[in-house]
Write a protein that holds these residues in place. Structure first.
Motif, PDB file in Angstrom:
ATOM      1  N   PRO A 179     -34.158   5.784  70.455  1.00 42.05           N
ATOM      2  CA  PRO A 179     -33.315   5.814  69.245  1.00 42.05           C
ATOM      3  C   PRO A 179     -31.830   5.711  69.555  1.00 42.05           C
ATOM      4  CG  PRO A 179     -34.001   8.035  69.824  1.00 42.05           C
ATOM      5  CD  PRO A 179     -34.690   7.104  70.800  1.00 42.05           C
ATOM      6  N   PHE A 180     -31.093   5.172  68.632  1.00 39.12           N
ATOM      7  CA  PHE A 180     -29.630   5.129  68.618  1.00 39.12           C
ATOM      8  C   PHE A 180     -28.990   4.128  69.600  1.00 39.12           C
ATOM      9  CE2 PHE A 180     -30.792   9.570  67.488  1.00 39.12           C
ATOM     10  CZ  PHE A 180     -30.502   9.477  66.138  1.00 39.12           C
ATOM     11  N   ILE A 181     -29.628   3.877  70.751  1.00 40.63           N
ATOM     12  CA  ILE A 181     -29.016   2.981  71.737  1.00 40.63           C
ATOM     13  C   ILE A 181     -28.800   1.595  71.139  1.00 40.63           C
ATOM     14  CG2 ILE A 181     -29.249   1.876  73.982  1.00 40.63           C
ATOM     15  CD1 ILE A 181     -28.713   4.853  74.111  1.00 40.63           C
ATOM     16  N   GLY A 182     -29.812   1.079  70.449  1.00 40.84           N
ATOM     17  CA  GLY A 182     -29.707  -0.243  69.850  1.00 40.84           C
ATOM     18  C   GLY A 182     -28.618  -0.314  68.793  1.00 40.84           C
ATOM     19  N   MET A 183     -28.372   0.793  68.110  1.00 37.35           N
ATOM     20  CA  MET A 183     -27.320   0.812  67.096  1.00 37.35           C
ATOM     21  C   MET A 183     -25.947   0.619  67.725  1.00 37.35           C
ATOM     22  SD  MET A 183     -28.548   3.959  64.640  1.00 37.35           S
ATOM     23  CE  MET A 183     -30.247   4.124  64.115  1.00 37.35           C
TER      24      MET A 183
ATOM     25  N   ASP B 192     -26.318  -6.195  64.107  1.00 34.42           N
ATOM     26  CA  ASP B 192     -27.714  -6.143  63.665  1.00 34.42           C
ATOM     27  C   ASP B 192     -27.985  -4.857  62.896  1.00 34.42           C
ATOM     28  OD1 ASP B 192     -28.371  -8.577  64.678  1.00 34.42           O
ATOM     29  OD2 ASP B 192     -29.254  -7.824  66.534  1.00 34.42           O
ATOM     30  N   THR B 193     -27.362  -3.766  63.338  1.00 31.24           N
ATOM     31  CA  THR B 193     -27.533  -2.482  62.655  1.00 31.24           C
ATOM     32  C   THR B 193     -27.028  -2.567  61.217  1.00 31.24           C
ATOM     33  OG1 THR B 193     -27.312  -1.225  64.716  1.00 31.24           O
ATOM     34  CG2 THR B 193     -26.898  -0.051  62.655  1.00 31.24           C
ATOM     35  N   ILE B 194     -25.848  -3.133  61.051  1.00 30.92           N
ATOM     36  CA  ILE B 194     -25.263  -3.276  59.716  1.00 30.92           C
ATOM     37  C   ILE B 194     -26.128  -4.177  58.838  1.00 30.92           C
ATOM     38  CG2 ILE B 194     -23.286  -4.179  58.424  1.00 30.92           C
ATOM     39  CD1 ILE B 194     -21.539  -3.335  60.805  1.00 30.92           C
ATOM     40  N   LEU B 195     -26.605  -5.293  59.424  1.00 27.36           N
ATOM     41  CA  LEU B 195     -27.437  -6.222  58.660  1.00 27.36           C
ATOM     42  C   LEU B 195     -28.774  -5.593  58.279  1.00 27.36           C
ATOM     43  CD1 LEU B 195     -26.774  -9.582  60.555  1.00 27.36           C
ATOM     44  CD2 LEU B 195     -25.865  -8.858  58.348  1.00 27.36           C
ATOM     45  N   ASN B 196     -29.330  -4.763  59.176  1.00 21.51           N
ATOM     46  CA  ASN B 196     -30.580  -4.075  58.864  1.00 21.51           C
ATOM     47  C   ASN B 196     -30.398  -3.108  57.705  1.00 21.51           C
ATOM     48  OD1 ASN B 196     -32.772  -4.944  60.482  1.00 21.51           O
ATOM     49  ND2 ASN B 196     -31.818  -4.051  62.278  1.00 21.51           N
ATOM     50  N   ILE B 197     -29.242  -2.485  57.642  1.00 17.52           N
ATOM     51  CA  ILE B 197     -28.947  -1.580  56.528  1.00 17.52           C
ATOM     52  C   ILE B 197     -28.820  -2.375  55.233  1.00 17.52           C
ATOM     53  CG2 ILE B 197     -27.214  -0.024  55.547  1.00 17.52           C
ATOM     54  CD1 ILE B 197     -26.624   0.920  58.403  1.00 17.52           C
ATOM     55  N   ILE B 198     -28.022  -3.446  55.284  1.00 17.91           N
ATOM     56  CA  ILE B 198     -27.783  -4.265  54.092  1.00 17.91           C
ATOM     57  C   ILE B 198     -29.086  -4.857  53.565  1.00 17.91           C
ATOM     58  CG2 ILE B 198     -26.682  -6.383  53.257  1.00 17.91           C
ATOM     59  CD1 ILE B 198     -24.381  -5.819  55.175  1.00 17.91           C
ATOM     60  N   LEU B 199     -29.991  -5.211  54.478  1.00 14.17           N
ATOM     61  CA  LEU B 199     -31.245  -5.857  54.102  1.00 14.17           C
ATOM     62  C   LEU B 199     -32.068  -5.003  53.142  1.00 14.17           C
ATOM     63  CD1 LEU B 199     -33.055  -8.358  54.694  1.00 14.17           C
ATOM     64  CD2 LEU B 199     -34.108  -7.025  56.524  1.00 14.17           C
ATOM     65  N   PHE B 200     -31.979  -3.673  53.273  1.00  9.99           N
ATOM     66  CA  PHE B 200     -32.797  -2.783  52.440  1.00  9.99           C
ATOM     67  C   PHE B 200     -32.035  -2.175  51.265  1.00  9.99           C
ATOM     68  CE2 PHE B 200     -36.140  -3.406  55.299  1.00  9.99           C
ATOM     69  CZ  PHE B 200     -37.264  -2.698  54.902  1.00  9.99           C
ATOM     70  N   VAL B 201     -30.759  -2.479  51.147  1.00  6.56           N
ATOM     71  CA  VAL B 201     -29.991  -1.978  50.004  1.00  6.56           C
ATOM     72  C   VAL B 201     -30.589  -2.457  48.678  1.00  6.56           C
ATOM     73  CG1 VAL B 201     -27.769  -2.106  48.812  1.00  6.56           C
ATOM     74  CG2 VAL B 201     -27.837  -1.628  51.269  1.00  6.56           C
TER      75      VAL B 201
ATOM     76  N   SER C 157     -40.530  -4.616  67.435  1.00  8.38           N
ATOM     77  CA  SER C 157     -40.490  -3.403  66.618  1.00  8.38           C
ATOM     78  C   SER C 157     -39.547  -2.398  67.271  1.00  8.38           C
ATOM     79  CB  SER C 157     -41.894  -2.805  66.485  1.00  8.38           C
ATOM     80  OG  SER C 157     -42.781  -3.761  65.928  1.00  8.38           O
ATOM     81  N   ASP C 158     -38.734  -1.761  66.467  1.00  9.11           N
ATOM     82  CA  ASP C 158     -37.706  -0.870  66.989  1.00  9.11           C
ATOM     83  C   ASP C 158     -37.599   0.358  66.102  1.00  9.11           C
ATOM     84  OD1 ASP C 158     -35.389   0.368  67.932  1.00  9.11           O
ATOM     85  OD2 ASP C 158     -34.417  -1.536  68.387  1.00  9.11           O
ATOM     86  N   ILE C 159     -37.610   1.533  66.724  1.00  9.07           N
ATOM     87  CA  ILE C 159     -37.500   2.768  65.960  1.00  9.07           C
ATOM     88  C   ILE C 159     -36.180   2.856  65.215  1.00  9.07           C
ATOM     89  CG2 ILE C 159     -36.535   4.096  67.891  1.00  9.07           C
ATOM     90  CD1 ILE C 159     -38.162   6.499  66.876  1.00  9.07           C
ATOM     91  N   ASN C 160     -35.151   2.198  65.767  1.00  8.13           N
ATOM     92  CA  ASN C 160     -33.853   2.199  65.098  1.00  8.13           C
ATOM     93  C   ASN C 160     -33.908   1.479  63.755  1.00  8.13           C
ATOM     94  OD1 ASN C 160     -31.905   3.387  67.186  1.00  8.13           O
ATOM     95  ND2 ASN C 160     -32.958   1.837  68.394  1.00  8.13           N
ATOM     96  N   ASP C 161     -34.785   0.485  63.653  1.00  6.71           N
ATOM     97  CA  ASP C 161     -34.923  -0.250  62.396  1.00  6.71           C
ATOM     98  C   ASP C 161     -35.435   0.651  61.281  1.00  6.71           C
ATOM     99  OD1 ASP C 161     -34.078  -2.531  63.684  1.00  6.71           O
ATOM    100  OD2 ASP C 161     -36.105  -3.233  64.115  1.00  6.71           O
ATOM    101  N   LEU C 162     -36.346   1.562  61.639  1.00  8.27           N
ATOM    102  CA  LEU C 162     -36.863   2.482  60.630  1.00  8.27           C
ATOM    103  C   LEU C 162     -35.739   3.343  60.054  1.00  8.27           C
ATOM    104  CD1 LEU C 162     -40.138   3.692  62.394  1.00  8.27           C
ATOM    105  CD2 LEU C 162     -39.954   2.108  60.484  1.00  8.27           C
TER     106      LEU C 162
END
Length: 224
Positions: A93-97, A103-112, A153-158
Protein backbone atom coordinates in the motif's frame (compact mmCIF):
# COMPACT_ATOMS: atom_id res chain seq x y z
CA UNK A 1 -6.21 -0.44 -12.15
CA UNK A 2 -6.06 2.62 -14.35
CA UNK A 3 -4.66 1.74 -17.75
CA UNK A 4 -5.29 5.04 -19.45
CA UNK A 5 -2.49 7.55 -19.29
CA UNK A 6 -2.52 11.20 -20.19
CA UNK A 7 -3.66 12.19 -23.70
CA UNK A 8 -3.81 9.18 -25.93
CA UNK A 9 -1.52 6.87 -23.99
CA UNK A 10 -2.86 3.55 -22.84
CA UNK A 11 -1.16 1.37 -20.24
CA UNK A 12 -1.66 -2.36 -20.38
CA UNK A 13 0.26 -4.93 -18.36
CA UNK A 14 2.77 -2.31 -17.31
CA UNK A 15 3.56 -1.31 -20.89
CA UNK A 16 2.61 2.02 -22.41
CA UNK A 17 0.81 1.66 -25.71
CA UNK A 18 -0.24 4.58 -27.88
CA UNK A 19 -3.93 4.32 -28.59
CA UNK A 20 -6.24 7.01 -30.02
CA UNK A 21 -9.05 8.33 -27.86
CA UNK A 22 -11.33 7.30 -30.72
CA UNK A 23 -10.40 3.67 -30.07
CA UNK A 24 -11.45 4.00 -26.44
CA UNK A 25 -14.77 5.42 -27.63
CA UNK A 26 -15.20 2.57 -30.11
CA UNK A 27 -14.65 -0.04 -27.40
CA UNK A 28 -16.96 1.58 -24.86
CA UNK A 29 -19.73 2.22 -27.38
CA UNK A 30 -19.36 -1.33 -28.74
CA UNK A 31 -20.24 -2.62 -25.29
CA UNK A 32 -22.91 -0.04 -24.56
CA UNK A 33 -24.99 -0.87 -27.65
CA UNK A 34 -25.63 -4.31 -26.14
CA UNK A 35 -26.71 -2.71 -22.87
CA UNK A 36 -29.32 -0.42 -24.43
CA UNK A 37 -31.80 -3.29 -25.08
CA UNK A 38 -31.29 -4.42 -21.48
CA UNK A 39 -32.26 -0.96 -20.23
CA UNK A 40 -35.25 -0.80 -22.55
CA UNK A 41 -36.55 -4.22 -21.50
CA UNK A 42 -35.92 -3.44 -17.84
CA UNK A 43 -37.88 -0.19 -17.86
CA UNK A 44 -40.68 -1.80 -19.88
CA UNK A 45 -40.83 -4.54 -17.24
CA UNK A 46 -41.06 -1.92 -14.49
CA UNK A 47 -43.86 -0.22 -16.41
CA UNK A 48 -45.73 -3.52 -16.67
CA UNK A 49 -45.41 -3.89 -12.89
CA UNK A 50 -46.89 -0.41 -12.44
CA UNK A 51 -43.55 1.06 -11.38
CA UNK A 52 -43.00 3.46 -14.28
CA UNK A 53 -39.97 5.67 -13.73
CA UNK A 54 -39.77 9.36 -14.62
CA UNK A 55 -38.27 10.39 -17.93
CA UNK A 56 -35.40 12.21 -16.20
CA UNK A 57 -34.50 9.19 -14.09
CA UNK A 58 -34.63 6.89 -17.10
CA UNK A 59 -32.46 9.22 -19.18
CA UNK A 60 -29.98 9.61 -16.32
CA UNK A 61 -29.73 5.82 -15.99
CA UNK A 62 -28.82 5.56 -19.68
CA UNK A 63 -26.03 8.11 -19.10
CA UNK A 64 -24.91 6.28 -15.97
CA UNK A 65 -24.82 3.04 -17.95
CA UNK A 66 -22.49 4.49 -20.55
CA UNK A 67 -20.24 5.78 -17.79
CA UNK A 68 -19.89 2.23 -16.45
CA UNK A 69 -18.78 0.99 -19.87
CA UNK A 70 -16.36 3.87 -20.19
CA UNK A 71 -14.93 3.08 -16.78
CA UNK A 72 -14.29 -0.57 -17.63
CA UNK A 73 -12.82 0.38 -21.01
CA UNK A 74 -10.34 2.78 -19.44
CA UNK A 75 -9.26 0.11 -16.97
CA UNK A 76 -8.44 -2.25 -19.85
CA UNK A 77 -11.20 -4.80 -19.40
CA UNK A 78 -12.19 -6.33 -22.72
CA UNK A 79 -9.09 -4.92 -24.41
CA UNK A 80 -8.02 -8.37 -25.66
CA UNK A 81 -10.20 -11.12 -27.10
CA UNK A 82 -8.85 -13.90 -24.86
CA UNK A 83 -9.16 -14.59 -21.15
CA UNK A 84 -6.19 -16.12 -19.37
CA UNK A 85 -5.85 -16.18 -15.61
CA UNK A 86 -2.51 -14.49 -15.02
CA UNK A 87 -2.77 -12.31 -11.92
CA UNK A 88 -0.30 -9.47 -11.53
CA UNK A 89 -0.99 -8.18 -8.03
CA UNK A 90 0.70 -5.47 -5.99
CA UNK A 91 0.00 -5.86 -2.27
CA UNK A 92 2.16 -2.95 -1.08
CA UNK A 93 0.00 0.00 0.00
CA UNK A 94 0.82 3.67 -0.52
CA UNK A 95 4.11 3.15 -2.42
CA UNK A 96 2.37 3.30 -5.80
CA UNK A 97 0.60 6.50 -4.79
CA UNK A 98 3.96 8.17 -4.20
CA UNK A 99 5.77 6.82 -7.27
CA UNK A 100 2.82 7.37 -9.60
CA UNK A 101 0.93 10.46 -8.41
CA UNK A 102 -0.68 11.12 -11.81
CA UNK A 103 -2.17 7.61 -11.95
CA UNK A 104 -3.33 8.04 -8.36
CA UNK A 105 -5.16 11.26 -9.21
CA UNK A 106 -6.70 9.72 -12.33
CA UNK A 107 -7.83 6.66 -10.36
CA UNK A 108 -9.60 8.97 -7.93
CA UNK A 109 -11.22 11.03 -10.69
CA UNK A 110 -12.35 7.86 -12.47
CA UNK A 111 -14.70 6.94 -9.60
CA UNK A 112 -16.00 10.42 -8.80
CA UNK A 113 -18.94 10.04 -11.25
CA UNK A 114 -19.89 6.76 -9.57
CA UNK A 115 -20.14 8.48 -6.20
CA UNK A 116 -22.17 11.27 -7.81
CA UNK A 117 -24.60 9.16 -9.83
CA UNK A 118 -25.56 6.79 -7.00
CA UNK A 119 -27.16 9.38 -4.68
CA UNK A 120 -28.46 11.32 -7.67
CA UNK A 121 -30.46 8.31 -8.83
CA UNK A 122 -31.29 6.49 -5.57
CA UNK A 123 -32.35 7.58 -2.08
CA UNK A 124 -30.74 4.41 -0.75
CA UNK A 125 -27.33 5.93 -1.49
CA UNK A 126 -27.83 9.16 0.44
CA UNK A 127 -25.23 7.97 2.95
CA UNK A 128 -21.46 8.18 2.64
CA UNK A 129 -20.85 4.67 3.98
CA UNK A 130 -23.23 3.13 1.43
CA UNK A 131 -21.53 4.91 -1.45
CA UNK A 132 -18.07 4.09 -0.10
CA UNK A 133 -18.95 0.39 0.22
CA UNK A 134 -20.39 0.30 -3.31
CA UNK A 135 -17.33 2.07 -4.71
CA UNK A 136 -15.03 -0.38 -2.92
CA UNK A 137 -16.94 -3.45 -4.14
CA UNK A 138 -17.09 -2.18 -7.73
CA UNK A 139 -13.35 -1.45 -7.64
CA UNK A 140 -12.70 -4.90 -6.17
CA UNK A 141 -14.69 -6.48 -9.01
CA UNK A 142 -12.58 -4.58 -11.54
CA UNK A 143 -9.35 -5.71 -9.87
CA UNK A 144 -10.49 -9.35 -9.90
CA UNK A 145 -11.51 -9.26 -13.57
CA UNK A 146 -8.19 -7.62 -14.47
CA UNK A 147 -6.46 -10.80 -13.28
CA UNK A 148 -7.69 -12.50 -16.47
CA UNK A 149 -5.18 -10.83 -18.75
CA UNK A 150 -6.63 -7.33 -18.71
CA UNK A 151 -4.18 -5.43 -16.54
CA UNK A 152 -2.59 -5.43 -13.13
CA UNK A 153 -4.33 -5.43 -9.75
CA UNK A 154 -3.17 -3.05 -7.05
CA UNK A 155 -4.34 -2.58 -3.48
CA UNK A 156 -3.75 1.14 -3.90
CA UNK A 157 -6.46 1.21 -6.57
CA UNK A 158 -9.02 -0.01 -4.06
CA UNK A 159 -8.19 2.89 -1.77
CA UNK A 160 -8.03 5.58 -4.45
CA UNK A 161 -11.16 4.38 -6.23
CA UNK A 162 -13.10 4.29 -2.97
CA UNK A 163 -11.84 7.78 -2.16
CA UNK A 164 -13.01 8.94 -5.60
CA UNK A 165 -16.50 7.57 -4.97
CA UNK A 166 -16.62 9.39 -1.63
CA UNK A 167 -15.54 12.65 -3.29
CA UNK A 168 -18.29 12.18 -5.86
CA UNK A 169 -20.79 11.81 -3.03
CA UNK A 170 -19.57 15.06 -1.49
CA UNK A 171 -19.92 16.79 -4.86
CA UNK A 172 -23.52 15.59 -5.02
CA UNK A 173 -24.18 16.87 -1.50
CA UNK A 174 -22.93 20.33 -2.51
CA UNK A 175 -24.88 20.47 -5.76
CA UNK A 176 -28.06 19.08 -4.22
CA UNK A 177 -28.33 22.25 -2.15
CA UNK A 178 -28.91 24.33 -5.25
CA UNK A 179 -30.90 21.84 -7.33
CA UNK A 180 -34.67 22.41 -7.34
CA UNK A 181 -36.49 19.92 -5.13
CA UNK A 182 -38.77 18.86 -7.99
CA UNK A 183 -35.77 18.14 -10.24
CA UNK A 184 -34.11 16.01 -7.58
CA UNK A 185 -37.35 14.09 -7.08
CA UNK A 186 -37.69 13.44 -10.81
CA UNK A 187 -34.14 12.06 -10.95
CA UNK A 188 -34.72 9.60 -8.11
CA UNK A 189 -35.93 6.06 -8.65
CA UNK A 190 -39.42 5.16 -7.52
CA UNK A 191 -40.57 1.90 -5.91
CA UNK A 192 -37.55 -0.15 -6.95
CA UNK A 193 -34.88 -1.99 -5.01
CA UNK A 194 -31.94 0.37 -5.55
CA UNK A 195 -29.24 -2.10 -4.49
CA UNK A 196 -30.64 -4.84 -6.73
CA UNK A 197 -30.92 -2.43 -9.65
CA UNK A 198 -27.33 -1.19 -9.33
CA UNK A 199 -26.11 -4.79 -8.95
CA UNK A 200 -28.03 -5.79 -12.09
CA UNK A 201 -26.49 -2.94 -14.09
CA UNK A 202 -22.99 -3.78 -12.82
CA UNK A 203 -23.26 -7.50 -13.59
CA UNK A 204 -24.63 -6.84 -17.09
CA UNK A 205 -21.86 -4.32 -17.78
CA UNK A 206 -19.08 -6.69 -16.76
CA UNK A 207 -20.68 -9.62 -18.62
CA UNK A 208 -21.05 -7.65 -21.85
CA UNK A 209 -17.52 -6.22 -21.69
CA UNK A 210 -15.90 -9.65 -21.48
CA UNK A 211 -18.15 -11.34 -24.05
CA UNK A 212 -20.20 -9.39 -26.61
CA UNK A 213 -17.94 -6.33 -26.60
CA UNK A 214 -14.76 -8.29 -27.30
CA UNK A 215 -16.51 -10.29 -30.04
CA UNK A 216 -17.92 -7.18 -31.71
CA UNK A 217 -14.65 -5.22 -31.58
CA UNK A 218 -12.33 -7.99 -32.70
CA UNK A 219 -14.49 -10.14 -34.99
CA UNK A 220 -16.93 -7.62 -36.47
CA UNK A 221 -15.00 -4.35 -36.45
CA UNK A 222 -11.60 -6.10 -36.83
CA UNK A 223 -9.98 -3.76 -34.33
CA UNK A 224 -6.70 -5.33 -33.12
Amino acid sequence: MLNAGMGNKFEFDKEIIMIPISDILIRSISGYVFMVPVFVLYFLWLKKLGRTQSFLHTAAVFVFGYYLFGLLTVTGIGFTSTMTFRPNISWTPFIGMITGPIDTILNIILFVPLGFFLPLLYKKYHHMKTVALTGFLFSLAVEIVQMFGWGSSDINDLMTNTAGACIGFLVYCLLSRILPANLKKQLQSSRVNAVAEVLLFAICTFAIMVTAQTWFVHDVLNVP
